[in-house]
Write an enzyme that holds these catalytic residues in place. Sequence first.
Site, PDB file in Angstrom:
ATOM      1  N   ARG A  46       0.843  -1.200   0.000  1.00  0.00           N
ATOM      2  CA  ARG A  46       0.000   0.000   0.000  1.00  0.00           C
ATOM      3  C   ARG A  46       0.875   1.246   0.000  1.00  0.00           C
ATOM      4  O   ARG A  46       0.564   2.248  -0.634  1.00  0.00           O
ATOM      5  CB  ARG A  46      -0.944   0.010   1.216  1.00  0.00           C
ATOM      6  CG  ARG A  46      -1.674   1.340   1.363  1.00  0.00           C
ATOM      7  CD  ARG A  46      -2.782   1.340   2.405  1.00  0.00           C
ATOM      8  NE  ARG A  46      -2.492   0.579   3.600  1.00  0.00           N
ATOM      9  CZ  ARG A  46      -1.719   0.991   4.603  1.00  0.00           C
ATOM     10  NH1 ARG A  46      -1.090   2.165   4.546  1.00  0.00           N
ATOM     11  NH2 ARG A  46      -1.535   0.234   5.661  1.00  0.00           N
ATOM     12  N   TYR A  98     -16.330  17.113 -15.480  1.00  0.00           N
ATOM     13  CA  TYR A  98     -16.768  15.721 -15.444  1.00  0.00           C
ATOM     14  C   TYR A  98     -17.783  15.511 -14.323  1.00  0.00           C
ATOM     15  O   TYR A  98     -17.582  15.967 -13.192  1.00  0.00           O
ATOM     16  CB  TYR A  98     -15.536  14.829 -15.262  1.00  0.00           C
ATOM     17  CG  TYR A  98     -15.859  13.387 -14.966  1.00  0.00           C
ATOM     18  CD1 TYR A  98     -16.719  12.657 -15.780  1.00  0.00           C
ATOM     19  CD2 TYR A  98     -15.298  12.749 -13.865  1.00  0.00           C
ATOM     20  CE1 TYR A  98     -17.010  11.337 -15.507  1.00  0.00           C
ATOM     21  CE2 TYR A  98     -15.582  11.420 -13.581  1.00  0.00           C
ATOM     22  CZ  TYR A  98     -16.449  10.730 -14.399  1.00  0.00           C
ATOM     23  OH  TYR A  98     -16.746   9.419 -14.121  1.00  0.00           O
ATOM     24  N   ASP A 170      -6.953  19.295 -14.159  1.00  0.00           N
ATOM     25  CA  ASP A 170      -7.282  17.990 -14.730  1.00  0.00           C
ATOM     26  C   ASP A 170      -6.847  18.030 -16.196  1.00  0.00           C
ATOM     27  O   ASP A 170      -7.451  18.710 -17.021  1.00  0.00           O
ATOM     28  CB  ASP A 170      -8.792  17.736 -14.602  1.00  0.00           C
ATOM     29  CG  ASP A 170      -9.213  16.377 -15.156  1.00  0.00           C
ATOM     30  OD1 ASP A 170      -8.465  15.806 -15.965  1.00  0.00           O
ATOM     31  OD2 ASP A 170     -10.313  15.906 -14.794  1.00  0.00           O
ATOM     32  N   LYS A 195      -7.814   6.788 -19.167  1.00  0.00           N
ATOM     33  CA  LYS A 195      -8.107   7.277 -20.507  1.00  0.00           C
ATOM     34  C   LYS A 195      -6.879   7.201 -21.418  1.00  0.00           C
ATOM     35  O   LYS A 195      -6.379   6.127 -21.688  1.00  0.00           O
ATOM     36  CB  LYS A 195      -8.662   8.692 -20.414  1.00  0.00           C
ATOM     37  CG  LYS A 195      -9.746   8.895 -19.330  1.00  0.00           C
ATOM     38  CD  LYS A 195     -10.949   7.985 -19.477  1.00  0.00           C
ATOM     39  CE  LYS A 195     -12.160   8.399 -18.635  1.00  0.00           C
ATOM     40  NZ  LYS A 195     -11.979   8.328 -17.180  1.00  0.00           N
TER      41      LYS A 195
END
Length: 379
Positions: A46, A98, A170, A195
Amino acid sequence: MKFNTKTIHGGQEHDPAYGAVMPPIYQTSTYAQTTPGGHKGFEYSRTHNPTRKALENAFASIENGKHGLAFGSGLAAIDAVIKLLKPGDEVISTNDLYGGTYRLFTKIFEDFGIKFHFIGMENANKVEAYVNKNTKLIWVETPTNPMMNIIDIKAIAEVSKKHSLLLAVDNTFATPYLQRPLDLGADIVMHSATKYIGGHSDLVMGALIVKDDEIAERLYFIQNASGAVCGPQDSFLALRGIKTLHVRMQRHCENGEAIAKYLKNHPKIEKVYWPGFEDHPNHDVAKAQMDGFGGMISFVTKGSNFDEAIRIVENLKIFTLAESLGGVESLAGHPASMTHASIPKEEREKTGVVDSLIRLSVGIEDEDDLIADLEQAIG
């Protein structure tokens, strides 16, 4: 290194164990220690994983940053940024963003006492008018999703610096191939690496890139403490995707331009949103801060008819009707009922996301086949 070389070699080194050219998939949760705290830089996956670390180094390299962080999704990355704030803080965000980001801001973090202002950011002076003593962060998307609005990162950065605010951008739609916000004055760059960075519609991932050591340290702490990290398999796939980002983006841009021009000249299409058009709002800004105009396009049919829009997306054969974007295959979406369904209708329509809007993610197929598919679907 120039960008095309960075995608393949930036931040990378051959695996120290056996000289593997591609970083191995370290499918392990923990690491042997010779004594408590005596390890080789990795103790629990982690916190750190060698495959993820190689990816994070690549993220930093292609965005001209110093520190990269990989998360389990783009929204997990955004979540980490907002966790830099505390109750009473305020955020200025673009009003055309978004739907998942809007939902996270309004349905999760507003309940924790963080206030969000959603405004048009086409003019930096308008943004400055919303700054007050509680403002701590400006959140920018450019080009925006799905209206392709262009925001002047350099001008917004001047506002953020003047008032000692964080500026996060972004950069999912543009990718670092076309736009590098850190070079324009941003503090944090975010990607839905699902993406274009992954590029093959086979992983879900988020990325943050920063230059400042102190911001990086705070974000690394949040990443580890909250635990929304990606696994080594997805890290490997994203690393592989980055190595072809430059050649894919070149074709996305070429095909995007061809299809945008085709749609603009189509007698049944009312409006096409693509930053490469000279009459697109802030086209000059896009020309200055981007190295191309990308493969994302939105359009509305004449008469703005909902049923007609649904008929078109249902009739497409090469374009796949699906969520997401940025893969090698062309996708079509209906934002009002898909990606932006979480935004109330009246809020959506204020920014142009009407029920008849169609969004295309133009892939890297042959442009003639893509145009022929649109031709038969539009009729």
